[in-house]
Design a protein around this motif. Structure first.
Motif, short mmCIF file in Angstrom:
data_model
loop_
_atom_site.label_atom_id
_atom_site.label_comp_id
_atom_site.label_asym_id
_atom_site.label_seq_id
_atom_site.Cartn_x
_atom_site.Cartn_y
_atom_site.Cartn_z
N SER A 1 -2.80 -7.93 3.33
CA SER A 1 -1.92 -6.94 2.71
C SER A 1 -0.45 -7.32 2.81
O SER A 1 0.32 -7.11 1.87
CB SER A 1 -2.14 -5.56 3.34
OG SER A 1 -1.92 -5.62 4.74
N SER A 2 -0.07 -7.93 3.93
CA SER A 2 1.33 -8.31 4.13
C SER A 2 1.68 -9.61 3.42
O SER A 2 2.85 -9.96 3.30
CB SER A 2 1.61 -8.46 5.62
OG SER A 2 0.76 -9.46 6.15
N ASN B 1 4.11 -7.19 -3.64
CA ASN B 1 3.80 -5.79 -3.38
C ASN B 1 4.74 -4.84 -4.13
O ASN B 1 4.38 -3.70 -4.40
CB ASN B 1 3.82 -5.52 -1.89
CG ASN B 1 2.60 -6.05 -1.17
OD1 ASN B 1 1.61 -6.44 -1.83
ND2 ASN B 1 2.64 -6.11 0.14
N ASN C 1 2.96 -4.53 -7.39
CA ASN C 1 1.53 -4.21 -7.32
C ASN C 1 0.67 -5.26 -8.03
O ASN C 1 -0.27 -4.92 -8.77
CB ASN C 1 1.24 -2.82 -7.92
CG ASN C 1 1.70 -1.70 -7.03
OD1 ASN C 1 2.30 -1.92 -5.98
ND2 ASN C 1 1.43 -0.48 -7.43
N ARG D 1 1.02 -12.63 -3.67
CA ARG D 1 1.10 -11.24 -4.09
C ARG D 1 2.56 -10.80 -4.09
O ARG D 1 3.38 -11.32 -3.34
CB ARG D 1 0.27 -10.34 -3.19
CG ARG D 1 0.72 -10.25 -1.76
CD ARG D 1 -0.33 -9.54 -0.89
NE ARG D 1 -0.50 -8.13 -1.28
CZ ARG D 1 -1.58 -7.41 -0.97
NH1 ARG D 1 -2.57 -7.96 -0.29
NH2 ARG D 1 -1.65 -6.15 -1.33
N ASN E 1 -0.11 -2.00 -1.30
CA ASN E 1 0.39 -2.87 -0.24
C ASN E 1 -0.35 -2.71 1.08
O ASN E 1 0.00 -3.39 2.05
CB ASN E 1 1.90 -2.70 -0.06
CG ASN E 1 2.28 -1.29 0.31
OD1 ASN E 1 1.43 -0.48 0.66
ND2 ASN E 1 3.56 -0.97 0.22
#
Length: 124
Positions: free
Chosen positions: A53-54, A74, A77, A72, A30
């Motif tokens: 990433s966020s 997180n 994963n 995504r 993440n």
């Protein structure tokens, strides 16, 4: 170290859809910027999409804008690439990649970890 494994590739007719997945393990997922790249036979590996990433910011190459969506999860994963309205020119091996450079990253040289790739073939 980060290990990445793509899945979801296959053969589809033009106009169809596929969803690629990339499962990550190892170093903290993440905090990584994730990207999708593709490489057709005889061509350079090219940027397709990236996500911060966020998950709050994305970028796409012009040829896939409006057709592909990167996302995504997180908690799992995992990063996804939803591909709609596929064209024969989208045929390629698709690679997932991870970068620990913050922000939007579109340059393949700034990605440190790569999956083995998954083949996408779009028939006309």
């Amino acid at each position: 170290q980060v290990q990445l494994v793509e899945s979801g590739g296959g053969l589809v007719q033009a106009g169809g859809s596929l969803r690629l997945s990339c499962a990550a393990s190892g170093r903290t997922f993440n905090s990584a910027t994730m990207g999708w790249f593709r490489q057709a036979p005889g061509k350079e590996r090219e940027f397709v999409a990236t996500i911060r990433s966020s998950g709050d910011s994305t970028a796409y190459t012009a040829s896939v804008k409006g057709r592909f969506t990167i996302s995504r999860d997180n908690a799992k994963n995992t990063v996804y690439l939803q591909m709609n309205s596929l064209k024969p020119e989208d045929s390629a091996v698709y690679y997932c990649a991870a970068s620990y450079v913050p922000g939007i990253v579109t340059t393949k040289g700034r990605y440190d970890y790569w999956g083995p790739g998954t083949q996408v073939t779009v028939s006309s």
